[in-house]
Design a protein around this motif. Structure first.
Motif, PDB file in Angstrom:
ATOM      1  N   THR A  31     -48.962  16.008-132.656  1.00 38.79           N
ATOM      2  CA  THR A  31     -49.282  15.421-131.350  1.00 38.79           C
ATOM      3  C   THR A  31     -50.756  15.073-131.210  1.00 38.79           C
ATOM      4  N   ASN A  32     -51.600  15.682-132.001  1.00 36.88           N
ATOM      5  CA  ASN A  32     -53.016  15.354-131.978  1.00 36.88           C
ATOM      6  C   ASN A  32     -53.395  14.532-133.208  1.00 36.88           C
ATOM      7  N   LEU A  33     -52.975  15.001-134.377  1.00 35.33           N
ATOM      8  CA  LEU A  33     -53.397  14.338-135.617  1.00 35.33           C
ATOM      9  C   LEU A  33     -52.916  12.881-135.671  1.00 35.33           C
ATOM     10  N   LEU A  34     -51.660  12.638-135.335  1.00 35.73           N
ATOM     11  CA  LEU A  34     -51.135  11.272-135.458  1.00 35.73           C
ATOM     12  C   LEU A  34     -51.820  10.326-134.475  1.00 35.73           C
ATOM     13  N   ASP A  35     -52.112  10.827-133.263  1.00 37.84           N
ATOM     14  CA  ASP A  35     -52.877  10.029-132.293  1.00 37.84           C
ATOM     15  C   ASP A  35     -54.214   9.600-132.878  1.00 37.84           C
ATOM     16  N   LEU A  36     -54.897  10.587-133.477  1.00 40.48           N
ATOM     17  CA  LEU A  36     -56.227  10.305-134.028  1.00 40.48           C
ATOM     18  C   LEU A  36     -56.137   9.335-135.198  1.00 40.48           C
ATOM     19  N   MET A  37     -55.094   9.457-136.006  1.00 42.12           N
ATOM     20  CA  MET A  37     -54.936   8.546-137.147  1.00 42.12           C
ATOM     21  C   MET A  37     -54.637   7.132-136.667  1.00 42.12           C
ATOM     22  N   LYS A  38     -53.805   7.011-135.629  1.00 44.01           N
ATOM     23  CA  LYS A  38     -53.476   5.668-135.122  1.00 44.01           C
ATOM     24  C   LYS A  38     -54.726   4.966-134.619  1.00 44.01           C
ATOM     25  N   GLY A  39     -55.653   5.736-134.028  1.00 39.64           N
ATOM     26  CA  GLY A  39     -56.901   5.141-133.532  1.00 39.64           C
ATOM     27  C   GLY A  39     -58.011   5.156-134.559  1.00 39.64           C
ATOM     28  N   SER A  40     -57.727   5.606-135.773  1.00 39.34           N
ATOM     29  CA  SER A  40     -58.693   5.699-136.883  1.00 39.34           C
ATOM     30  C   SER A  40     -59.827   6.687-136.644  1.00 39.34           C
ATOM     31  N   ALA A  41     -59.702   7.563-135.627  1.00 38.47           N
ATOM     32  CA  ALA A  41     -60.714   8.615-135.460  1.00 38.47           C
ATOM     33  C   ALA A  41     -60.539   9.679-136.546  1.00 38.47           C
ATOM     34  N   ALA A  42     -59.341   9.765-137.126  1.00 42.06           N
ATOM     35  CA  ALA A  42     -59.116  10.613-138.313  1.00 42.06           C
ATOM     36  C   ALA A  42     -58.539   9.726-139.402  1.00 42.06           C
ATOM     37  N   ARG A  43     -59.068   9.876-140.619  1.00 43.15           N
ATOM     38  CA  ARG A  43     -58.599   9.048-141.748  1.00 43.15           C
ATOM     39  C   ARG A  43     -58.337   9.926-142.954  1.00 43.15           C
ATOM     40  N   PRO A  44     -57.373  10.850-142.860  1.00 39.59           N
ATOM     41  CA  PRO A  44     -57.120  11.707-144.020  1.00 39.59           C
ATOM     42  C   PRO A  44     -56.596  10.904-145.211  1.00 39.59           C
ATOM     43  N   ALA A  45     -57.005  11.324-146.410  1.00 40.89           N
ATOM     44  CA  ALA A  45     -56.500  10.678-147.625  1.00 40.89           C
ATOM     45  C   ALA A  45     -55.142  11.260-147.997  1.00 40.89           C
ATOM     46  N   ARG A  46     -54.868  12.487-147.480  1.00 41.51           N
ATOM     47  CA  ARG A  46     -53.649  13.201-147.872  1.00 41.51           C
ATOM     48  C   ARG A  46     -53.164  14.032-146.688  1.00 41.51           C
ATOM     49  N   ILE A  47     -51.904  13.804-146.338  1.00 43.91           N
ATOM     50  CA  ILE A  47     -51.272  14.605-145.281  1.00 43.91           C
ATOM     51  C   ILE A  47     -50.447  15.695-145.949  1.00 43.91           C
ATOM     52  N   VAL A  48     -50.711  16.940-145.584  1.00 49.55           N
ATOM     53  CA  VAL A  48     -49.909  18.046-146.096  1.00 49.55           C
ATOM     54  C   VAL A  48     -49.031  18.529-144.931  1.00 49.55           C
TER      55      VAL A  48
END
Ligand SMILES: Cc1cc2nc3c(=O)[nH]c(=O)nc-3n(C[C@H](O)[C@H](O)[C@H](O)COP(=O)(O)OP(=O)(O)OC[C@H]3O[C@@H](n4cnc5c(N)ncnc54)[C@H](O)[C@@H]3O)c2cc1C
Ligand code: SF4
Length: 352
Positions: A31-48
């Motif tokens: 609920t937090n990580l995916l929001d941040l990824m959609k807005g590019s505030a988080a750009r993980p190279a690998r999702i575990v």
């Protein structure tokens, strides 16, 4: 969205090994990580993806009366667990005051502890943000900052931590159990989140790859069950983060305070334990003067970081009010006040 690898490990050691590689992020409720990824505030190279790791979704009662709950326990499951909400009512109250029912059904304990700040400039790619891009500056300093920190902030970052759950947890001496590439360790919750200082991008004391596996509350926390409350002030009555919040817990003998716990939310980059105010309260009688002194001490080092001087007085008042309500006693059935969501517990009756 940016490209990333997706890994779904079957065990904690596999998860830790996968996340030890640079650029990894654990995915729990999302609920937090995916929001941040959609807005590019988080750009993980690998999702575990840890959602199917065995054993992390249990609430276990310890022989000494404490409790241990796994990092994948859902926020709503913890709040609605009858024994848990009776033993730690302020924690259930905090959980149920957070987000919406749908989000609470998806959000996990570990994700709630590790959620990122709601500072709008952190989320906005066009803004300078030392927390997102070290050294880029902080647009919140001269921007829209009426909800930002009043305690423990630095010129590099004035963000607050958003979690409701963490506030009563830190008041009750919660301990975080962690597994990492170097093995297992425990961190008092009070030492998990970092104040910004000169390195606001370092938000916690977790090392790369470390996974929160559980949170533990000591038996001593249960002693406060009869006199405890969590109060949250927000801009509308539901579905909003705290402007300020407070968890108060008292042990009372006659008219005298024998034990006191106090923590604030929405005021700093970490859940704020007010230890000096707690010490002041012990041995005091239950008086308005003692509560006012405790509130003054809890906010003694507060200073506005922009347009938010009002939060300091608001925080003082919520400390006094939470202590008053804790004194009155934890209601058997929580009142259906806007700030108190206990009336939503299945089977509970409204009394207001
Ligand atoms: C509209 C909205 C309103 C909200 N309102 C509130 C509110 O009022 N109060 C409140 O407290 N919260 C609120 N939230 C935040 C919500 O509670 C968090 O998004 C949620 O708790 C995160 O949990 P998750 O399991 O979805 O975490 P994820 O999104 O899966 O992860 C969040 C972060 O934690 C990391 N992480 C997850 N699990 C672990 C673990 N076990 N070990 C180490 N790292 C881990 C992830 O890598 C990621 O960085 C709101 C969210 C939204 C979207
Ligand atoms: S307050 Fe912190 S999170 Fe917000 S813009 Fe400034 S550095 Fe970024």
């Amino acid at each position: 969205m940016n490209r990333f690898d997706y890994i779904k490990p079957a065990s904690v050691p596999e998860a830790v090994a996968a996340a030890a590689l640079p650029g990894s992020a654990y995915l729990a409720g999302g609920t937090n990580l995916l929001d941040l990824m959609k807005g590019s505030a988080a750009r993980p190279a690998r999702i575990v993806d840890i959602t199917r790791l065995p054993g992390l979704d249990r609430i276990e009662w310890l022989l000494d009366g404490g409790v241990r709950f796994g990092a994948l326990v859902r926020n709503s499951d913890l709040a609605y667990d009858t024994r848990f909400s009776r033993t730690f009512p302020a924690i259930a109250e905090a959980l149920l005051s957070g987000a919406s029912a749908q989000l609470r059904n998806a959000a996990t304990v570990g994700g709630n502890l590790m959620q990122r700040t709601r500072c709008a400039y952190f989320h906005d790619q066009a803004s300078a943000c030392n927390r997102r891009t070290p050294g880029s500056g902080c647009d919140a300093r001269d921007g829209e900052n009426r909800l930002h920190a009043v305690l423990g902030w630095s010129d590099n970052c004035i963000a607050t931590h958003a979690s409701d759950l963490c506030v009563p947890l830190v008041a009750l001496d919660a301990v975080v159990e962690v597994e990492g590439p170097q093995g297992a360790r425990e961190i008092p919750l009070d030492q998990l989140h970092l104040l910004p200082g000169t390195t606001p991008d370092q938000e916690t004391t977790l090392a790369p790859g470390e996974l929160i596996v559980a949170v533990r509350l000591p038996a001593s926390a249960a002693a406060f069950a009869h006199h405890t409350r969590y109060l949250k002030l927000r801009e509308r009555t539901s579905y909003a983060f705290a402007i300020v919040s407070a968890a108060a817990a008292l042990e009372i003998e006659g008219n005298v305070i024998r034990g006191a716990r106090l923590a604030l939310g929405g005021v700093a980059a970490k859940p704020w334990r007010a230890r000096e105010a707690e010490a002041l309260l012990i041995g005091e009688r239950l008086t308005a003067t003692a509560f006012a002194k405790a509130a003054d001490l809890a906010l003694a080092e507060a200073r506005p970081s922009g347009d938010n001087a009002f939060k300091i007085e608001l925080a003082r008042r919520i400390v006094v009010r939470s202590l008053n309500l804790a004194t009155e006693g934890t209601p058997e059935v929580m009142p259906a006040l806007p700030a108190s969501p206990f009336s939503t517990i299945p089977g509970a009756q409204h009394v207001a």
